[in-house]
Design an enzyme around this catalytic site. Sequence first.
Site, short mmCIF file in Angstrom:
data_model
loop_
_atom_site.label_atom_id
_atom_site.label_comp_id
_atom_site.label_asym_id
_atom_site.label_seq_id
_atom_site.Cartn_x
_atom_site.Cartn_y
_atom_site.Cartn_z
CG ASP A 97 0.22 -0.19 2.19
OD1 ASP A 97 1.03 0.04 2.11
OD2 ASP A 97 -1.25 -1.19 3.52
CG HIS A 212 7.73 2.98 9.93
ND1 HIS A 212 6.29 3.80 8.76
CD2 HIS A 212 7.52 1.68 9.55
CE1 HIS A 212 6.01 2.88 8.30
NE2 HIS A 212 6.88 1.58 8.25
NE ARG A 214 4.16 9.00 5.00
CZ ARG A 214 4.86 9.82 4.69
NH1 ARG A 214 4.86 11.30 4.06
NH2 ARG A 214 6.56 9.73 3.72
C1 UD1 Z 1 7.43 4.49 3.54
C2 UD1 Z 1 5.83 4.15 2.65
C3 UD1 Z 1 4.74 3.60 4.30
C4 UD1 Z 1 5.71 2.04 4.72
C5 UD1 Z 1 7.38 2.76 5.13
C6 UD1 Z 1 7.90 1.20 5.02
C7 UD1 Z 1 4.39 5.22 1.27
C8 UD1 Z 1 3.62 6.99 1.84
N1 UD1 Z 1 4.86 4.96 3.23
O1 UD1 Z 1 7.33 5.53 4.38
O2 UD1 Z 1 3.56 3.02 3.27
O3 UD1 Z 1 4.96 1.25 5.52
O4 UD1 Z 1 7.77 3.28 3.92
O5 UD1 Z 1 8.99 1.49 5.52
O6 UD1 Z 1 4.60 4.90 0.54
N2 UD1 Z 1 14.64 8.77 4.31
C9 UD1 Z 1 15.61 8.38 4.25
N3 UD1 Z 1 16.23 7.41 3.35
C10 UD1 Z 1 15.80 5.83 2.99
C11 UD1 Z 1 14.21 6.00 3.20
C12 UD1 Z 1 13.55 7.42 4.09
O7 UD1 Z 1 16.63 9.30 4.92
O8 UD1 Z 1 15.61 4.92 2.62
C13 UD1 Z 1 13.71 9.61 4.76
C14 UD1 Z 1 13.89 10.90 3.54
O9 UD1 Z 1 13.80 11.83 4.41
C15 UD1 Z 1 12.19 10.93 2.51
C16 UD1 Z 1 11.54 10.69 4.12
O10 UD1 Z 1 12.26 9.43 4.91
O11 UD1 Z 1 12.12 11.38 2.30
C17 UD1 Z 1 9.93 9.65 4.20
O12 UD1 Z 1 10.26 8.32 3.35
P1 UD1 Z 1 8.88 7.28 2.43
O13 UD1 Z 1 8.90 6.41 1.98
O14 UD1 Z 1 8.18 9.20 1.47
O15 UD1 Z 1 8.21 7.39 4.24
P2 UD1 Z 1 8.55 6.26 4.66
O16 UD1 Z 1 7.64 7.49 5.96
O17 UD1 Z 1 9.40 5.85 4.55
N1 UDP Z 2 13.02 -4.71 9.01
C1 UDP Z 2 14.40 -4.41 8.90
N2 UDP Z 2 15.41 -3.36 9.03
C2 UDP Z 2 14.87 -3.20 10.80
C3 UDP Z 2 13.23 -3.16 10.74
C4 UDP Z 2 12.48 -3.65 9.90
O1 UDP Z 2 15.25 -5.60 8.12
O2 UDP Z 2 15.10 -2.54 11.41
C5 UDP Z 2 12.09 -4.94 8.42
C6 UDP Z 2 11.48 -6.50 9.11
O3 UDP Z 2 11.99 -7.25 9.22
C7 UDP Z 2 10.48 -6.25 8.05
C8 UDP Z 2 9.64 -4.81 6.94
O4 UDP Z 2 11.61 -4.27 7.55
O5 UDP Z 2 10.12 -6.95 7.13
C9 UDP Z 2 8.61 -3.95 7.92
O6 UDP Z 2 9.89 -2.08 7.51
P1 UDP Z 2 8.69 -1.38 7.37
O7 UDP Z 2 8.19 -1.35 9.57
O8 UDP Z 2 9.53 -0.37 7.42
O9 UDP Z 2 7.21 -1.63 6.58
P2 UDP Z 2 5.60 -1.29 7.69
O10 UDP Z 2 5.83 -3.35 7.14
O11 UDP Z 2 4.95 -0.98 8.02
O12 UDP Z 2 4.89 -1.04 5.85
#
Ligand code: UD1
Ligand code: UDP
Length: 376
Positions: A97, A212, A214
């Site tokens: 999603d 994490h 939002r």
């Molecule tokens: C995103 C997804 C969420 C998912 C999560 C998994 C959306 C809207 N959200 O949330 O559904 O559960 O990933 O972790 O698609 N950033 C870094 N390096 C990275 C990743 C993120 O610096 O490798 C920072 C950046 O400043 C970026 C911010 O985190 O702009 C937000 O990243 P974003 O992918 O928009 O949202 P997540 O909160 O990571």
């Molecule tokens: N995970 C990881 N390192 C971490 C935290 C989580 O590899 O420090 C893995 C975890 O095993 C799971 C996935 O990341 O498979 C979950 O990702 P996240 O919580 O970012 O996203 P969500 O599942 O909420 O979309």
Amino acid sequence: MAIENISVLIGTRPEAIKLMPVIDALKKSGINTSVFITGQHRELLSPILAELNIPCTLNMELMAENQSLTALSARILVAMERVLKKHGTDLLIVQGDTTSAAMSALACFYAGVKVAHVEAGLRTNSKRNPFPEEVNRRLLASLADIHFPPTPGAEENLLGEGIEAESIHMVGNTVVDALYYARDTLLPGLTPDEEIQKTLAAGREIILVTGHRRESFGADLESICRGLLSIAETYADKVEIIYPIHLNPNVREKVLPMLSSTKNIRLIEPLSYLRFIEAMLSAKFIITDSGGVQEEAAALGIPVLVTRRTCERAEAVDAGVSQLVGPCRDKIFKAAEELLTDASAYKKRAHPTDVFGDGHAAERIVAVLKSYGNDN
Ligand code: UD1
Ligand code: UDP
């Protein structure tokens, strides 16, 4: 139309983990497979791609610091249009999603490319919880041609929304395929983490934390941190909290100042997938808002306190392994206290369950895709 070229779309860390088994099964079946990375995540994603040996056909490198959802969505749409034009793709597989999944599926719809949605049908029925994922999921349900719900509950959700039964295939969640593979094949080759070993040898319990979402930024995240502080202070001699902090700056700016000076809270950088599995297996219980972590913990039988107001993974709550505590300091503390002090309550919760799958979801997905071309 025969499906000859399948592409797989990855944007974020959990998509890589959950689609790895599908990519592997596609390759084994001899289907021509490409992997497109939007690069919505960068540092969180690249170690996992390497660790799980996920091949990358192209990386759109779309991550920007603290990116807005609107800007990210627009950039994915434009980039995907180009990618689909350049690479002949009959069908795109998207997962979950995220903005990457929803916008890539929309680009496919505009380009006349079929979409298969893995982990379809999860719902909280609360539009802003989780935000924006609940709306992304609904968008994906209307865009996808093939739906792979992980559980009977998710399948029912799709049927209830009028999705054609013939396009729905309940297969289980690929997160379990990935977890079993990593635990049984890759983890035995890893040297045990020294800090974890030291903590366990000293007779201290580990509580693993992630967060994490939002919709929790601000006051809710503050309340979650206060709950963690209460646990750490009350059980200073007994527990060590390990908290790999997500890279989203909105998370870091709240968590670091609130928790970094407490001795038995260890704030660390995100862990590799294998190190995270190791940490889960070492933990007495987990406090999280992560979807994937709830599923993994259920498969491993590690109790979870879910710091969210609503939950689309009720199967784990029904099985007893997960408990919904919300972003609420007192509930978090009370529930943690029960798990730390009431052995029989703990025992009742700490049972592995297969509610999210049996580890063979990817094979089922590929079997459906192979026959798809014959009937459509
Ligand atoms: C995103 C997804 C969420 C998912 C999560 C998994 C959306 C809207 N959200 O949330 O559904 O559960 O990933 O972790 O698609 N950033 C870094 N390096 C990275 C990743 C993120 O610096 O490798 C920072 C950046 O400043 C970026 C911010 O985190 O702009 C937000 O990243 P974003 O992918 O928009 O949202 P997540 O909160 O990571
Ligand atoms: N995970 C990881 N390192 C971490 C935290 C989580 O590899 O420090 C893995 C975890 O095993 C799971 C996935 O990341 O498979 C979950 O990702 P996240 O919580 O970012 O996203 P969500 O599942 O909420 O979309």
